[in-house]
Design an enzyme around this catalytic site. Structure first.
Site, short mmCIF file in Angstrom:
data_model
loop_
_atom_site.label_atom_id
_atom_site.label_comp_id
_atom_site.label_asym_id
_atom_site.label_seq_id
_atom_site.Cartn_x
_atom_site.Cartn_y
_atom_site.Cartn_z
N CYS A 167 0.87 -1.13 -0.17
CA CYS A 167 0.10 0.03 -0.07
C CYS A 167 0.99 1.00 -0.06
O CYS A 167 1.95 1.32 0.37
CB CYS A 167 -0.73 -0.14 1.36
SG CYS A 167 -1.92 -1.27 1.50
N HIS B 84 -3.50 -11.88 3.76
CA HIS B 84 -3.71 -10.87 4.83
C HIS B 84 -5.23 -10.66 5.50
O HIS B 84 -5.66 -9.50 5.89
CB HIS B 84 -3.34 -9.37 3.95
CG HIS B 84 -2.06 -9.12 3.69
ND1 HIS B 84 -1.49 -9.08 2.56
CD2 HIS B 84 -0.90 -9.51 4.49
CE1 HIS B 84 -0.08 -8.78 2.29
NE2 HIS B 84 0.13 -8.96 3.58
N ASP C 59 2.45 -9.91 9.24
CA ASP C 59 3.43 -9.90 7.96
C ASP C 59 4.45 -8.41 8.00
O ASP C 59 5.41 -8.80 7.57
CB ASP C 59 2.37 -9.77 6.67
CG ASP C 59 3.45 -9.84 5.32
OD1 ASP C 59 4.31 -10.55 5.33
OD2 ASP C 59 2.67 -9.47 4.42
N TYR D 62 -4.91 -12.64 -5.35
CA TYR D 62 -4.82 -12.48 -3.95
C TYR D 62 -5.54 -13.26 -2.89
O TYR D 62 -6.80 -13.03 -2.79
CB TYR D 62 -4.93 -10.91 -3.86
CG TYR D 62 -4.81 -10.36 -2.49
CD1 TYR D 62 -3.34 -10.65 -1.96
CD2 TYR D 62 -5.42 -9.48 -1.91
CE1 TYR D 62 -3.01 -9.76 -0.70
CE2 TYR D 62 -5.30 -8.68 -0.71
CZ TYR D 62 -3.79 -9.05 -0.23
OH TYR D 62 -3.63 -8.34 1.02
#
Ligand code: ADP
Ligand code: SF4
Length: 689
Positions: free
Chosen positions: A32, A175, A267, A172
């Site tokens: 991000c 997360h 993470d 994806y």
């Protein structure tokens, strides 16, 4: 320049990823930025610099595939329809210009996509409360036709990614933010159809999305799966055993596996909790179940650690988000034998705080982040100075060090005077505290660079008064004298001094940095709410004090929610045996106890017995030197001083990142070298309103 160390040659081997080949093993994984769809020029500028700095693969952040995957208020990228292709194409062109591959992380946030902009009901494997706390929304249980829609949207997004020129397209599932991960996870998936029950069924959506994506991209792009392999919640979540079975089932289907641990706070663990390469024990099995290349992360900044992980068969490509932010030129520096010049990430997660706060990213170590397009700042190139002036920088904290270094890089002669015997200011102090040693890199990098430069003179142990500055004979002066912690308890919750603040036994962080140590029962009053109050409580507890941490906030170290640390810090402090009192203000300090008040009602609460109070509330700028110089302009003129500036905490105390940025900004603009920053404009279009 000595040339590349042959030990590191392996890092520069090309890696085949399906139909495409990465030029080396340096892989900037999706991360991000807070730029996303709102600041596309900033995003392109930022990614371009990574490619130029030698990253063989440069990825986007999470890219929403459809209005039903809208994660607003987070600012990620979008590829909802064909109108999004153009700006992605600009990014891929920028990346290709430097010979790197461009990757796009197609994502559907499933139960975490609140769809606050699109106002579509969130969707997931079941009717579930949003896992982000305090968000009063639930997902709808997806029907068979919803799943078919999702597959179609993902396929269409992949087709658009091809048109935009991407080389790698992600599915994806990490997360807890990717919908195939929600389907795999038992805690979210209670379905009884072919998408629920057995692991094979729960993995079905991931398999289908990979197959769809492969079909959509054909032989134009490699297909990458990002999978989180450990949830750290036991059998409620994904365990490495289950992840092993998932990867074994799909082993050769994608062209590359990008593996990490869930969820994002784990993470992207800070250096306070995890060291370099910390994910190895969780992901080391992956290469034993697939022949596809594997990329993994772990805040890698040491080429020796990178080579070790590759040689030992843990990973094939060096994944990096934060190290690539702190130093976009990390690969080139290794390639050129300049390992000592790497600006190592300190693991502070100020970068993350931008995303969580929904503002453009910033970085403690790299002040050029987000400024690549906006101000034309390049992390490694500097315009020559606008004069042959010599500059005196007073104070060698983060702002003074960065200012001195950037001025010196522009060719100015620089004299850096520091009151203390060592450089670094607050980072020298704070890096000596528990868990913060990596923060010393802010000083170490700059000190090392400055010491190589012939146009720089450093004077430690040189506290300068106004008369010293005038007598120095240097015509340009920058004051970077920092700040001190308040002794009176004034802060966000108390606008007048706390009664009893002047008693003996009341300390500040500066006293502790100077070596003073309380004993017995100590109350740390944290009205600063970032990391320091908690770290000081931890320090004193480790030294045997009986510590109570009092804060007017309902949580300890509240701002660290933005650096992904808060729950871990609170747990750690509790486990360390620190008594925690939240939502409590300090009313008065007496000899052997303090009076407290409820932070909400102001009502008197129970007194707390203690021998010492440590105030961590707010800071005062150390502006005495600047005021003395600025207040006597005649003497300045007589001394031949042509310019006087001040930067960093002595102007307005803030984060280390802000101090570094302030030092950099002044130095870049010295002698009028800078135009105001460019704004990104929303272009008005569509039907007239
Ligand atoms: P910033 O974050 O703005 O860089 P710091 O507080 O970390 O601020 O660093 C300021 C530095 O300036 C400290 O190392 C301090 O010792 C030094 N300093 C303060 N006053 C003077 C002075 N009069 N002369 C020289 N150095 C000073
Ligand atoms: Fe690393 Fe901190 Fe920069 Fe993030 S902000 S990249 S954690 S130094």
């Amino acid at each position: 320049m000595t040339g590349r160390d042959p030990r590191y040659d392996i890092l520069f081997e090309p890696v085949r990823i399906g139909p495409v080949t990465a030029p080396n093993r340096f892989y900037q994984v999706p991360h991000c930025t807070g730029f996303g769809y709102a600041f596309p020029n900033a995003l392109i500028g930022h990614r371009r610099v990574k490619a130029e700095g030698g990253w063989g693969v440069v990825s986007t952040e999470m890219c929403e595939i459809h209005p039903s995957s809208d994660v607003m208020p987070y600012i990620e990228t979008r590829i909802w329809d064909d109108s999004d292709i153009a700006h992605h194409a600009r990014m891929t062109e920028a990346v290709h210009e430097h010979g790197a591959l461009a990757a796009i992380e197609l994502a559907h946030g499933g139960i975490v996509a609140q769809n606050l902009y699109s106002r579509v009901p969130p969707m997931g494997p079941a009717s579930l409360a949003n896992p982000e706390p305090h968000v009063p929304t639930q997902s709808k249980r997806m029907s068979g036709s919803d799943i078919a829609d999702l597959r179609r949207w993902h396929r269409q997004a992949a087709e658009r990614a091809v048109k935009a020129g991407f080389d790698l397209v992600y599915v994806y599932a990490s997360h807890n933010m990717g919908i195939p991960g929600h389907f795999i996870s038992r805690r979210y998936n209670d379905r009884t159809d072919e998408y629920g029950g057995s692991l094979e069924n729960r993995t079905r959506l991931l398999r289908e999305l990979i197959e769809d994506t492969k079909e959509a991209v054909g032989d134009r792009c490699g297909v990458v799966v990002r999978l989180g392999v450990e949830d750290f919640i036991g059998s409620d979540g994904i365990t490495p055993d289950e992840a092993r079975d998932v990867i074994a089932m799909l082993a050769e289907l994608p062209d590359l596996w990008d593996v990490n641990v869930n969820d994002w706070p784990m993470d992207s663990s800070t250096s306070r909790f995890e060291g370099e390469g910390f994910q190895e024990p969780f992901i080391s099995f992956v290469k034993s179940v697939t022949t596809r290349p594997v990329v993994g992360v772990g805040r890698f900044t040491s080429p020796d650690t990178m080579v070790s992980q590759i040689r030992r068969g843990i990973i094939d490509m060096i994944g990096a988000a934060r190290p690539s932010i702190a130093d976009p030129f990390l690969p080139k520096k290794i390639a050129e034998g300049r390992v000592e010049d790497i600006r190592e990430c300190i693991g502070c997660n100020i970068c993350v705080s931008g995303d969580i706060y929904h503002v453009p990213m910033r970085c403690t170590q790299n002040p050029t982040v987000g400024e690549e397009w906006r101000r034309d700042w390049h992390p490694e190139r500097f315009a020559p100075g606008g004069s042959d002036s010599h500059v005196l920088v007073v104070g060698a904290g983060p702002s003074g060090l960065e200012c001195a270094l950037t001025l010196a890089r522009r060719g100015y002669g620089v004299t850096l005077a520091e009151a203390r015997g060592t450089l670094g200011g607050r980072v020298a102090d704070e890096s000596a505290l528990p868990g913060l040693s990596a923060w010393g890199r802010v000083r170490d990098h700059r000190q090392h660079q400055l010491r190589q430069m012939a146009n720089v003179a450093i004077y430690p142990s040189s506290r300068l008064e106004a008369s010293d500055v005038r007598d120095f004979g240097i015509s340009r002066v920058v004051v970077a004298t920092g700040s001190i912690w308040r002794r009176d308890g004034i802060g966000p919750s108390n606008h007048a001094p706390v009664p009893g603040h002047d008693r003996t036994g009341v300390l500040t962080p500066d006293d502790l940095h100077a070596g003073k140590r309380p004993q017995g029962a100590v109350l740390v009053f944290d009205d600063d709410h970032f990391y320091l109050g908690g770290v000081i409580a931890e320090l004193l507890r480790a030294e045997g004090c009986d510590v109570t941490l009092v804060t007017p906030n309902p949580m300890v170290s509240a701002f660290t929610a933005n650096t992904l640390e808060q729950p871990r810090i609170q747990a750690h402090l509790i486990e360390s045996g620190i008594r925690i009192e939240t939502a409590l203000n300090l009313a008065a300090i007496h000899g052997d106890h303090v009076l407290t008040a409820c932070a909400y009602t102001g009502r008197q609460a129970d007194p707390i017995a203690c021998d010492h109070v440590v105030f961590v509330t707010s800071r005062l700028p150390e502006e005495g030197l600047w005021l003395a110089l600025d207040g006597d302009r005649d003497s300045l003129r007589e001394a031949g001083i042509a310019s006087l500036d001040r930067i960093g905490d002595c102007v307005a105390p803030s984060t280390i990142a802000a101090a570094v940025h302030a030092g950099h900004t002044l130095a870049r603009g010295f002698d009028g070298g800078e135009a105001p920053f460019r704004r990104e404009h929303v272009v008005v279009g569509g039907p007239a309103s």
